[in-house]
Design an enzyme around this catalytic site. Structure first.
Site, PDB file in Angstrom:
ATOM      1  CB  SER A   9      -0.920  -0.015   1.216  1.00 43.51           C
ATOM      2  OG  SER A   9      -0.189  -0.274   2.397  1.00 43.51           O
ATOM      3  CD  GLU A  11       0.783   7.391   5.483  1.00 42.85           C
ATOM      4  OE1 GLU A  11       0.699   6.265   6.017  1.00 42.85           O
ATOM      5  OE2 GLU A  11       1.228   8.397   6.077  1.00 42.85           O
ATOM      6  CG  ASP A 102       0.810  13.278  17.881  1.00 44.57           C
ATOM      7  OD1 ASP A 102       0.746  12.584  18.909  1.00 44.57           O
ATOM      8  OD2 ASP A 102       1.509  12.983  16.883  1.00 44.57           O
ATOM      9  CG  PHE A 209       9.485  13.258   8.813  1.00 45.82           C
ATOM     10  CD1 PHE A 209       8.781  14.448   8.964  1.00 45.82           C
ATOM     11  CD2 PHE A 209       9.496  12.654   7.553  1.00 45.82           C
ATOM     12  CE1 PHE A 209       8.126  15.023   7.901  1.00 45.82           C
ATOM     13  CE2 PHE A 209       8.832  13.229   6.478  1.00 45.82           C
ATOM     14  CZ  PHE A 209       8.158  14.418   6.656  1.00 45.82           C
ATOM     15  CG  HIS A 260       1.613   1.707   4.638  1.00 45.24           C
ATOM     16  ND1 HIS A 260       0.379   1.836   4.017  1.00 45.24           N
ATOM     17  CD2 HIS A 260       1.861   2.927   5.196  1.00 45.24           C
ATOM     18  CE1 HIS A 260      -0.087   3.069   4.201  1.00 45.24           C
ATOM     19  NE2 HIS A 260       0.792   3.747   4.908  1.00 45.24           N
TER      20      HIS A 260
HETATM   21  P1  FAD Z   1      -2.539   5.265  20.543  1.00 47.46           P
HETATM   22  O1  FAD Z   1      -2.546   3.862  20.101  1.00 47.46           O
HETATM   23  O2  FAD Z   1      -3.721   5.772  21.278  1.00 47.46           O
HETATM   24  O3  FAD Z   1      -1.232   5.469  21.441  1.00 47.46           O
HETATM   25  C1  FAD Z   1      -0.800   6.765  21.827  1.00 47.46           C
HETATM   26  C2  FAD Z   1       0.041   6.652  23.096  1.00 47.46           C
HETATM   27  O4  FAD Z   1      -0.821   6.373  24.206  1.00 47.46           O
HETATM   28  C3  FAD Z   1       1.065   5.526  23.065  1.00 47.46           C
HETATM   29  O5  FAD Z   1       2.214   5.947  23.764  1.00 47.46           O
HETATM   30  C4  FAD Z   1       0.366   4.401  23.821  1.00 47.46           C
HETATM   31  O6  FAD Z   1       1.311   3.528  24.404  1.00 47.46           O
HETATM   32  C5  FAD Z   1      -0.404   5.205  24.871  1.00 47.46           C
HETATM   33  N1  FAD Z   1      -1.623   4.514  25.322  1.00 47.46           N
HETATM   34  C6  FAD Z   1      -2.533   3.878  24.551  1.00 47.46           C
HETATM   35  N2  FAD Z   1      -3.530   3.399  25.318  1.00 47.46           N
HETATM   36  C7  FAD Z   1      -3.258   3.744  26.600  1.00 47.46           C
HETATM   37  C8  FAD Z   1      -3.910   3.555  27.850  1.00 47.46           C
HETATM   38  N3  FAD Z   1      -5.092   2.902  27.924  1.00 47.46           N
HETATM   39  N4  FAD Z   1      -3.334   4.068  28.960  1.00 47.46           N
HETATM   40  C9  FAD Z   1      -2.146   4.749  28.895  1.00 47.46           C
HETATM   41  N5  FAD Z   1      -1.490   4.960  27.729  1.00 47.46           N
HETATM   42  C10 FAD Z   1      -2.031   4.469  26.602  1.00 47.46           C
HETATM   43  N6  FAD Z   1      -1.051  11.178  12.805  1.00 47.46           N
HETATM   44  C11 FAD Z   1      -1.936  12.053  12.294  1.00 47.46           C
HETATM   45  O7  FAD Z   1      -2.197  13.084  12.914  1.00 47.46           O
HETATM   46  N7  FAD Z   1      -2.560  11.834  11.097  1.00 47.46           N
HETATM   47  C12 FAD Z   1      -2.328  10.731  10.357  1.00 47.46           C
HETATM   48  O8  FAD Z   1      -2.896  10.551   9.288  1.00 47.46           O
HETATM   49  C13 FAD Z   1      -1.396   9.754  10.885  1.00 47.46           C
HETATM   50  N8  FAD Z   1      -1.165   8.614  10.217  1.00 47.46           N
HETATM   51  C14 FAD Z   1      -0.340   7.661  10.786  1.00 47.46           C
HETATM   52  C15 FAD Z   1      -0.173   6.443  10.125  1.00 47.46           C
HETATM   53  C16 FAD Z   1       0.645   5.465  10.671  1.00 47.46           C
HETATM   54  C17 FAD Z   1       0.811   4.160   9.932  1.00 47.46           C
HETATM   55  C18 FAD Z   1       1.342   5.714  11.880  1.00 47.46           C
HETATM   56  C19 FAD Z   1       2.265   4.671  12.458  1.00 47.46           C
HETATM   57  C20 FAD Z   1       1.179   6.923  12.546  1.00 47.46           C
HETATM   58  C21 FAD Z   1       0.326   7.906  12.021  1.00 47.46           C
HETATM   59  N9  FAD Z   1       0.098   9.121  12.659  1.00 47.46           N
HETATM   60  C22 FAD Z   1      -0.771  10.034  12.128  1.00 47.46           C
HETATM   61  C23 FAD Z   1       0.809   9.438  13.907  1.00 47.46           C
HETATM   62  C24 FAD Z   1      -0.008   9.043  15.150  1.00 47.46           C
HETATM   63  O9  FAD Z   1      -1.219   9.763  15.173  1.00 47.46           O
HETATM   64  C25 FAD Z   1       0.833   9.390  16.380  1.00 47.46           C
HETATM   65  O10 FAD Z   1       1.921   8.503  16.474  1.00 47.46           O
HETATM   66  C26 FAD Z   1       0.090   9.490  17.690  1.00 47.46           C
HETATM   67  O11 FAD Z   1       0.985  10.045  18.670  1.00 47.46           O
HETATM   68  C27 FAD Z   1      -0.373   8.157  18.248  1.00 47.46           C
HETATM   69  O12 FAD Z   1      -1.426   7.651  17.554  1.00 47.46           O
HETATM   70  P2  FAD Z   1      -1.911   6.131  17.819  1.00 47.46           P
HETATM   71  O13 FAD Z   1      -3.083   5.916  17.008  1.00 47.46           O
HETATM   72  O14 FAD Z   1      -0.771   5.207  17.694  1.00 47.46           O
HETATM   73  O15 FAD Z   1      -2.298   6.291  19.377  1.00 47.46           O
END
Ligand code: FAD
Length: 280
Positions: A9, A11, A102, A209, A260
């Protein structure tokens, strides 16, 4: 690891200008020839690119390819998500990259969706299996995780909430990925974990980055890239192609379920990688 056909895929980010949209159309035309499983389009946390993400996704769909919008839940409400997801469903979108995102600078309220696991659970609760859900994974540990173990447990929680597969943050150390996959398997997390691949376009951008997302550039690579500086792009590209081809080759040979590519809306380097890897 899986024996299923590997998933490839690409992005994109949603361009800000008509010229950027036009350039992305050209990029897509080239990458479409590689017949990826899907394209994905990033989403500015807090909904800042909501319309442009959708516009880009719809263009891709109209060209006959599956397109997955990324969706970040930070700052969202159940109603705002329902409105967006209903719209996606009506437009035939069936795959989503579900993220926390974020907080944009200046925004202090996380809202009731604190973690991506909350978003995955919400979509499964309200929409059943109408969307295929990809989640983010961090083989080198997310920068906010209290420890590697905690990050892993949080990843498991998110997977168990109903994700179908995961895409990793980029990395240049294949062992970090294999170790992470082994640990997930040991915890009973069975979903495919697709490595996210960042080709090397220029050093300053990559260093920026990496500092922001906690992806490590190994010291030997950093030193080589510093030597080239940003003025010597041909040397950087040649070096980057060697390093990233070797990384992808190793990942696929050892059973990674696909790749990806973070294309940064460019096609040339990814196409060359593709040829070098002999992918079909
Ligand atoms: P989560 O899975 O919620 O994790 C965030 C943090 O919280 C982690 O440190 C985790 O360990 C911690 N955590 C999770 N659950 C709990 C809990 N219950 N208690 C305590 N701590 C917890 N960002 C964008 O803004 N837009 C995008 O389009 C985008 N695309 C991305 C695509 C990919 C493939 C990747 C890998 C990242 C992308 N990001 C994007 C970045 C991402 O949004 C950031 O890395 C963000 O900080 C974390 O998102 P997440 O979904 O992994 O969060």
């Amino acid at each position: 690891m899986t024996t299923r056909k590997p998933s490839f895929s690409f992005e994109f980010f949603p361009p800000k200008t008509p010229a950027g949209m036009e350039k992305l159309r050209t990029t897509r035309k080239q990458l479409a020839q590689l017949r990826p499983e899907f394209f994905s389009v990033t989403y500015g946390a807090g909904g800042t690119t909501r319309d442009r993400t959708l516009e880009t996704v719809l263009e891709i769909q109209a060209e006959g390819f599956e397109a997955a919008p990324h969706l970040s839940c930070i700052g969202a409400t159940p109603d705002s998500l329902r409105e967006l997801l209903d719209d996606y469903r009506q437009r035939g979108i069936t795959r989503i990259v579900a993220l926390r995102g974020d907080l944009p600078s200046g925004m202090v309220e996380t809202g009731e969706f604190r973690y991506a696991a909350d978003l995955v659970a919400f979509i499964r609760r309200e929409y059943g299996n109408q969307f295929r859900l990809e989640i983010a994974a961090y083989p080198e540990t997310h920068p906010e995780a209290r420890s590697a173990r905690d990050g892993l447990i949080n990843f498991k929680r998110k997977a168990d909430a109903g994700a179908d597969s995961a895409i990793t943050q980029y990395f240049y150390n294949a062992d970090a990925y294999f170790h992470f996959v082994d640990e997930c398997e040991a915890l009973g997390v069975a979903l495919p974990i697709i490595p996210g691949i960042m080709p090397i376009y220029n050093y300053t951008q990559l260093a920026r980055f990496s500092d922001a997302c906690g992806a490590e550039i190994p010291r030997w690579m950093r030193k080589k890239l510093e030597d080239y500086g940003d003025d010597d792009l041909p040397s950087i590209h040649a070096f980057g192609l060697d390093v990233v081809t070797a990384l992808c080759d190793k990942l696929l040979r050892h059973g990674a379920p696909g790749l990806h590519f973070y294309t940064l809306n460019q096609s040339a380097i990814v196409s060359t990688l593709w040829q070098r890897l002999g992918l079909r």
